[in-house]
Design an enzyme around this catalytic site. Structure first.
Site, PDB file in Angstrom:
ATOM      1  N   GLU A  87      64.826   4.286  34.152  1.00 30.77           N
ATOM      2  CA  GLU A  87      64.455   4.824  32.839  1.00 30.77           C
ATOM      3  C   GLU A  87      62.994   5.257  32.790  1.00 30.77           C
ATOM      4  O   GLU A  87      62.661   6.306  32.229  1.00 30.77           O
ATOM      5  CB  GLU A  87      64.711   3.765  31.762  1.00 30.77           C
ATOM      6  CG  GLU A  87      64.431   4.250  30.348  1.00 30.77           C
ATOM      7  CD  GLU A  87      64.703   3.184  29.309  1.00 30.77           C
ATOM      8  OE1 GLU A  87      64.346   3.411  28.134  1.00 30.77           O
ATOM      9  OE2 GLU A  87      65.270   2.124  29.666  1.00 30.77           O
ATOM     10  N   VAL A  88      62.107   4.451  33.398  1.00 36.18           N
ATOM     11  CA  VAL A  88      60.678   4.787  33.399  1.00 36.18           C
ATOM     12  C   VAL A  88      60.432   6.086  34.156  1.00 36.18           C
ATOM     13  O   VAL A  88      59.706   6.971  33.696  1.00 36.18           O
ATOM     14  CB  VAL A  88      59.855   3.642  34.014  1.00 36.18           C
ATOM     15  CG1 VAL A  88      58.398   4.044  34.155  1.00 36.18           C
ATOM     16  CG2 VAL A  88      59.975   2.377  33.159  1.00 36.18           C
ATOM     17  N   PRO A 124      21.235   6.344   9.564  1.00 37.96           N
ATOM     18  CA  PRO A 124      20.315   5.387  10.187  1.00 37.96           C
ATOM     19  C   PRO A 124      20.612   5.014  11.632  1.00 37.96           C
ATOM     20  O   PRO A 124      19.813   4.326  12.261  1.00 37.96           O
ATOM     21  CB  PRO A 124      20.455   4.153   9.287  1.00 37.96           C
ATOM     22  CG  PRO A 124      21.842   4.249   8.737  1.00 37.96           C
ATOM     23  CD  PRO A 124      22.125   5.710   8.579  1.00 37.96           C
ATOM     24  N   ASP A 178      15.774  14.915  16.478  1.00 40.11           N
ATOM     25  CA  ASP A 178      14.696  13.934  16.615  1.00 40.11           C
ATOM     26  C   ASP A 178      15.099  12.791  17.537  1.00 40.11           C
ATOM     27  O   ASP A 178      16.280  12.579  17.798  1.00 40.11           O
ATOM     28  CB  ASP A 178      14.334  13.357  15.247  1.00 40.11           C
ATOM     29  CG  ASP A 178      13.600  14.365  14.368  1.00 40.11           C
ATOM     30  OD1 ASP A 178      13.085  15.350  14.910  1.00 40.11           O
ATOM     31  OD2 ASP A 178      13.560  14.145  13.142  1.00 40.11           O
ATOM     32  N   LYS A 202       9.418  13.221  17.500  1.00 40.21           N
ATOM     33  CA  LYS A 202       8.085  12.608  17.494  1.00 40.21           C
ATOM     34  C   LYS A 202       8.277  11.102  17.376  1.00 40.21           C
ATOM     35  O   LYS A 202       9.077  10.620  16.585  1.00 40.21           O
ATOM     36  CB  LYS A 202       7.247  13.116  16.311  1.00 40.21           C
ATOM     37  CG  LYS A 202       7.034  14.617  16.328  1.00 40.21           C
ATOM     38  CD  LYS A 202       6.181  15.073  15.155  1.00 40.21           C
ATOM     39  CE  LYS A 202       6.937  15.058  13.848  1.00 40.21           C
ATOM     40  NZ  LYS A 202       7.982  16.078  13.790  1.00 40.21           N
ATOM     41  N   GLY A 229      17.049  11.868  11.714  1.00 40.73           N
ATOM     42  CA  GLY A 229      17.519  10.528  11.421  1.00 40.73           C
ATOM     43  C   GLY A 229      17.389  10.230   9.941  1.00 40.73           C
ATOM     44  O   GLY A 229      16.486  10.735   9.267  1.00 40.73           O
ATOM     45  N   GLY A 230      18.307   9.431   9.409  1.00 41.69           N
ATOM     46  CA  GLY A 230      18.247   9.093   7.994  1.00 41.69           C
ATOM     47  C   GLY A 230      18.580  10.277   7.116  1.00 41.69           C
ATOM     48  O   GLY A 230      19.568  10.981   7.342  1.00 41.69           O
ATOM     49  N   ASP A 231      17.734  10.529   6.122  1.00 38.88           N
ATOM     50  CA  ASP A 231      17.911  11.647   5.201  1.00 38.88           C
ATOM     51  C   ASP A 231      16.725  12.597   5.328  1.00 38.88           C
ATOM     52  O   ASP A 231      15.577  12.142   5.404  1.00 38.88           O
ATOM     53  CB  ASP A 231      18.018  11.136   3.763  1.00 38.88           C
ATOM     54  CG  ASP A 231      18.184  12.270   2.762  1.00 38.88           C
ATOM     55  OD1 ASP A 231      19.336  12.675   2.520  1.00 38.88           O
ATOM     56  OD2 ASP A 231      17.163  12.772   2.261  1.00 38.88           O
ATOM     57  N   ILE A 273      13.788  12.061   2.725  1.00 40.73           N
ATOM     58  CA  ILE A 273      13.104  10.772   2.594  1.00 40.73           C
ATOM     59  C   ILE A 273      12.209  10.577   3.816  1.00 40.73           C
ATOM     60  O   ILE A 273      12.670  10.192   4.889  1.00 40.73           O
ATOM     61  CB  ILE A 273      14.102   9.590   2.473  1.00 40.73           C
ATOM     62  CG1 ILE A 273      15.062   9.795   1.318  1.00 40.73           C
ATOM     63  CG2 ILE A 273      13.335   8.277   2.319  1.00 40.73           C
ATOM     64  CD1 ILE A 273      14.433   9.708  -0.056  1.00 40.73           C
ATOM     65  N   MET A 298       8.801   3.009   8.878  1.00 42.14           N
ATOM     66  CA  MET A 298       7.842   2.869   9.975  1.00 42.14           C
ATOM     67  C   MET A 298       6.944   1.653   9.673  1.00 42.14           C
ATOM     68  O   MET A 298       5.719   1.705   9.703  1.00 42.14           O
ATOM     69  CB  MET A 298       6.999   4.134  10.150  1.00 42.14           C
ATOM     70  CG  MET A 298       7.824   5.413  10.239  1.00 42.14           C
ATOM     71  SD  MET A 298       8.997   5.433  11.636  1.00 42.14           S
ATOM     72  CE  MET A 298       7.886   5.561  13.022  1.00 42.14           C
ATOM     73  N   GLY A 323      18.470  -0.600  13.410  1.00 43.94           N
ATOM     74  CA  GLY A 323      19.386  -0.934  12.333  1.00 43.94           C
ATOM     75  C   GLY A 323      20.691  -0.164  12.368  1.00 43.94           C
ATOM     76  O   GLY A 323      20.722   1.006  12.742  1.00 43.94           O
TER      77      GLY A 323
END
Length: 473
Positions: free
Chosen positions: A22-23, A224, A247, A269, A300-302, A305, A382, A411
């Site tokens: 069968e296999v 993040p 980045d 940077k 990274g992040g927003d 901000i 930072m 994080g």
């Protein structure tokens, strides 16, 4: 990646299958769908295999395996219960550089069969490398549910017109824009609904439109760190980008989500190292967009901000370039959630303030009387750069020395590290941190020990009542 996914053309190629149960039959059905020439070695054939033999779909070579049968074979599948025979076949195939699969024994496989979603000519193959077949089945069910059964017809019609489009649009970017616009239009729905003539009409109309759209700059917040926190809109934009400027803070997992043929440029940077200054980044963004490229600035992040995103789209606006912004989960929001530290709480904090650890320019000065108010949670991006200065300033203006603090690096990732202490000890514990780090100051940090859920061996959550220097666990 333990296995490199490949799509192999088996049409009219000799494949050897040892075994006829069968296999083996299930493997042979798959091979026949790919139009391979299937050769079988087995003592006996099961009923289904006998049917295939009667219809001349397989060739029964022998009842017993011999090395001579490996000649002129493209790949080999061993589906027997004879462990010694399977080992022997695996060894001899390797010696001859033959692809071999010993069924249900991944250690004796130079290739494995993936789980297949067939919308020919579109074929989706997924694999867990033999580690989690049930999980694989669940994933296949989800993919099957979202891919229309007639999706292959879209690819077939596109394939028939591909050479025509290639001649019509000599510019690669124009061709890419044409197909992108077409596949996002009602063209696809017409085909799925069996309206082929209407679909072809849409295709012809789009051929005579201007498909080389003006360039565009799109700011995308990557979040993040955890790739799962990238927004759906962000993922869609990364799949459409021609060029991505990213980045250092953008994780590798997110970079892997960028369309493979997009050009990627690191302009990051970080402390002590800089690829490009901000003016150079802006000039490059504008230059690429003026070439008609869809340029993504991945941060990274927003972007808004502490990300200098506003400077970049202001420059785009001044240059007359179209732009848009896709927000991301900012580090303070994402990291606080992953450490179990709510930034506001009815008992501990009535508000939250974000500041940066970098020194301000253009004469901006922090309002320390507000920052030292214990009813607010203070989050420092930072956070290690001016941490000692910030702590001393806060204490001088009335914030308690025992105010709890958290310093978090990496994080939301599996390398997340959390150090808990108090404001007066910041000079001692800063030596245990890495950059970049986020600094959270306020009574909400008390809740970390109770609410932390994203645990791993790097979390340092040894909170003590007297907030003495935390020890590395």
């Amino acid at each position: 990646m333990n296995y490199l996914p490949l799509f192999i053309n088996l049409k009219s190629k000799n494949v050897l299958v040892i075994g006829a149960g069968e296999v083996a039959f299930n493997k042979i059905k798959l091979l026949l769908r790919s139009k391979a020439k299937v050769n079988v070695i087995a003592k006996e054939l099961c009923l289904e295999m006998k049917s295939l033999l009667r219809h001349k779909k397989i060739n029964w070579l022998s009842k017993k395996f011999d090395l001579i049968y490996l000649k002129k074979m493209f790949l080999v599948i061993s589906a027997t219960n004879d462990i010694k025979l399977n080992e022997y076949i695996f060894k001899k195939c390797n010696e001859r550089c033959l692809l071999v699969n010993v069924v249900d024994d991944t250690l004796k496989c130079s290739f494995i069969f993936p789980s297949i979603i067939d919308r020919s000519p579109i074929v989706v193959a997924i694999s867990s490398g033999g580690t989690a077949p049930v999980l694989l089945r669940l994933l296949r069910e989800k993919i099957e549910a979202i891919l229309p059964m007639k999706l292959g017809n879209v690819a077939k019609i596109a394939g028939k017109w591909r050479s025509v489009i290639q001649k019509h649009f000599s510019n690669l970017l124009e061709r890419r824009r044409f197909w992108e616009k077409l596949f996002k239009s009602i063209f696809v729905n017409h085909i799925l609904n069996g309206k082929k003539e209407q679909a072809i009409k849409i295709l012809k109309e789009n051929m005579h439109k201007n498909n080389l759209l003006p360039g565009e700059i799109i700011l995308v917040g990557a979040g993040p760190g955890d790739s799962g926190l990238l927004t759906l809109k962000g993922l869609q934009i990364l799949q459409e980008a021609d060029v991505v400027l990213y980045d250092f803070l953008v994780s590798k997992d997110i970079l892997d989500l960028i369309r493979r043929d997009a050009k990627t440029i690191c302009v990051g940077k970080r402390a002590g190292f800089q690829n490009m200054n901000q003016d150079e980044i802006i000039k490059l963004l504008i230059f690429l967009a003026q070439k008609g490229k869809k340029v993504v600035r991945l941060k990274g992040g927003d972007p808004f901000i502490f990300g200098r995103g506003s400077e970049e789209i202001e420059a785009a606006k001044n240059a007359g370039i179209n732009f848009q912004v896709v927000p991301g989960i900012t580090s303070a929001i994402g990291i606080s959630a992953y450490t179990g530290i709510p930034l506001t709480h009815r008992k501990y904090a009535q508000g939250v303030i974000f500041i940066t650890g970098h020194k301000c320019i253009n004469g901006f000065v922090n309002n320390w009387s507000i920052l030292s108010d214990s009813s607010y949670t203070l989050v420092v991006y930072m956070g290690t750069f001016q941490a000692v200065y910030i702590a001393k300033k806060l204490i001088t203006l009335g914030r308690s020395k025992s105010t709890p603090i958290a310093i978090i690096s990496h994080g939301t990732t599996i390398h997340q590290k959390v150090i808990i202490g108090c404001l007066s000890e910041i000079e001692k514990i800063i030596q245990f941190t890495t950059t970049p780090s986020l600094l959270i100051i306020g009574d909400v940090v008390f809740l970390h020990k109770k609410l932390a859920w994203f645990q791993n061996e790097n979390i340092l959550n040894n909170i003590k009542k007297n907030f003495s220097i935390v020890k590395l666990l």
